[in-house]
Design a protein around this motif. Sequence first.
Motif, short mmCIF file in Angstrom:
data_model
loop_
_atom_site.label_atom_id
_atom_site.label_comp_id
_atom_site.label_asym_id
_atom_site.label_seq_id
_atom_site.Cartn_x
_atom_site.Cartn_y
_atom_site.Cartn_z
N ASN A 4 3.05 -6.95 28.74
CA ASN A 4 2.60 -8.07 29.48
C ASN A 4 2.10 -7.40 30.79
O ASN A 4 2.75 -7.06 31.78
CB ASN A 4 3.54 -9.24 29.93
CG ASN A 4 2.95 -10.48 30.68
OD1 ASN A 4 2.24 -10.07 31.33
ND2 ASN A 4 4.14 -11.33 30.51
N ASP A 5 0.69 -7.55 30.94
CA ASP A 5 0.03 -7.17 31.97
C ASP A 5 0.22 -7.50 33.33
O ASP A 5 0.00 -7.13 34.39
CB ASP A 5 -1.60 -7.33 31.90
CG ASP A 5 -2.19 -5.87 31.81
OD1 ASP A 5 -1.47 -4.92 31.61
OD2 ASP A 5 -3.42 -5.76 31.37
N PHE A 6 1.02 -8.88 33.51
CA PHE A 6 1.43 -9.48 34.70
C PHE A 6 3.02 -9.41 34.78
O PHE A 6 3.48 -10.17 35.71
CB PHE A 6 1.06 -11.01 34.51
CG PHE A 6 -0.47 -11.30 34.23
CD1 PHE A 6 -1.29 -10.91 35.25
CD2 PHE A 6 -0.80 -11.49 33.13
CE1 PHE A 6 -2.63 -11.30 35.20
CE2 PHE A 6 -2.33 -11.53 32.95
CZ PHE A 6 -3.00 -11.46 33.95
N ARG A 7 3.60 -8.27 34.27
CA ARG A 7 4.92 -7.96 34.63
C ARG A 7 4.94 -6.63 34.82
O ARG A 7 5.80 -5.99 34.27
CB ARG A 7 5.88 -8.35 33.47
CG ARG A 7 6.20 -9.89 33.15
CD ARG A 7 6.49 -10.67 34.12
NE ARG A 7 7.89 -10.14 34.54
CZ ARG A 7 9.13 -10.69 34.10
NH1 ARG A 7 9.24 -11.41 33.06
NH2 ARG A 7 10.28 -10.05 34.60
N ARG A 8 4.09 -5.98 35.63
CA ARG A 8 4.09 -4.61 36.33
C ARG A 8 4.11 -3.67 35.11
O ARG A 8 3.48 -3.44 34.34
CB ARG A 8 5.23 -4.33 37.39
CG ARG A 8 5.15 -5.61 38.47
CD ARG A 8 4.22 -5.00 39.53
NE ARG A 8 4.62 -3.80 40.19
CZ ARG A 8 3.92 -3.04 40.82
NH1 ARG A 8 2.59 -3.25 41.09
NH2 ARG A 8 4.51 -2.02 41.13
N ASP A 9 5.52 -2.96 35.18
CA ASP A 9 5.55 -1.50 34.45
C ASP A 9 5.52 -2.03 32.89
O ASP A 9 5.42 -1.58 32.04
CB ASP A 9 6.71 -1.02 34.70
CG ASP A 9 6.55 -0.10 35.92
OD1 ASP A 9 5.36 -0.03 36.27
OD2 ASP A 9 7.68 0.45 36.45
N ASP A 10 5.53 -3.38 32.54
CA ASP A 10 5.71 -4.01 31.24
C ASP A 10 4.50 -3.79 30.62
O ASP A 10 4.32 -3.94 29.21
CB ASP A 10 6.35 -5.18 31.21
CG ASP A 10 6.93 -5.81 29.62
OD1 ASP A 10 7.28 -4.98 28.87
OD2 ASP A 10 6.48 -6.90 29.49
N GLY A 11 3.51 -3.64 31.28
CA GLY A 11 1.89 -3.47 30.72
C GLY A 11 1.73 -1.96 30.47
O GLY A 11 0.67 -1.70 30.07
N GLY A 21 10.55 2.09 32.52
CA GLY A 21 9.64 1.33 33.69
C GLY A 21 10.82 1.22 34.90
O GLY A 21 12.06 1.46 34.89
N ALA A 22 10.12 1.07 36.01
CA ALA A 22 10.74 0.91 37.20
C ALA A 22 10.90 -0.57 37.98
O ALA A 22 11.60 -0.90 38.43
CB ALA A 22 10.00 1.69 38.23
N ASP A 23 9.71 -1.48 37.31
CA ASP A 23 9.68 -2.43 37.99
C ASP A 23 9.02 -3.68 36.99
O ASP A 23 7.88 -3.47 36.65
CB ASP A 23 8.44 -2.43 39.22
CG ASP A 23 8.43 -3.98 39.81
OD1 ASP A 23 8.72 -4.92 39.30
OD2 ASP A 23 7.44 -3.78 40.98
N ALA A 24 9.51 -4.46 36.44
CA ALA A 24 9.03 -5.49 35.49
C ALA A 24 9.02 -6.86 36.18
O ALA A 24 9.03 -7.75 35.65
CB ALA A 24 10.15 -5.59 34.39
N GLY A 25 8.91 -6.88 37.74
CA GLY A 25 8.73 -7.98 38.24
C GLY A 25 7.28 -8.77 38.03
O GLY A 25 6.41 -7.84 37.40
N LEU A 26 7.07 -9.90 38.54
CA LEU A 26 5.67 -10.47 38.63
C LEU A 26 4.82 -9.74 39.51
O LEU A 26 5.07 -9.21 40.56
CB LEU A 26 5.68 -11.97 39.00
CG LEU A 26 6.56 -12.96 38.12
CD1 LEU A 26 6.59 -14.15 38.68
CD2 LEU A 26 6.14 -12.98 36.66
#
Length: 170
Positions: free
Chosen positions: A14-21, A129-134
């Motif tokens: 998800n490109d809008f969840r930081r490292d989740d992209g 990842g380090a950050d999966a925040g919005l």
Amino acid sequence: MSEQLRIGVIGVGNDFRRDDGVGWAVVARLTDRAAERPLPSGTRLMVSDGEPVRLISMWEGTDLTIVIDAAQAQPPHPGRIHRVELDGEQLPRESGETSSHGLGLGDAAELARRLHRLPHRLIVYAVEGADAGLGTGLSAPVAAAVGPLAQQIAEEITQYARTANGSSDG
């Protein structure tokens, strides 16, 4: 004489969840690279939100599928890459702690195995990842992993295609 190989590369996230992209970023890098140095014929570059039925439909019928996804680990080492090859007999099950999605990739693979819809060969690259925040944009250690991972995947699918086609030429 030989059938065309079907190779899928799926960036999950998800490109809008930081490292989740990160999965999408690796596919974007491979797309850019392919403009100058084409990937083997029959290679499809795709992105997915990780929903199991969509993943299964994307990889069904492929000879090789490579999936790139973000992972969480304790303790975390952001940017560290894990390579796992899944086969039809030993499919690791994921818990909510290892996947940033509601159902994990292992769940999708297990469902596909039971439905006889696994690709011939399934390789997963998980990037811690380090950050999966919005928000958008990858953290620095995860962004630094994108280029080397895209290169590694390009080399892996090129070697796979050469071997499958019976050629050892470079």
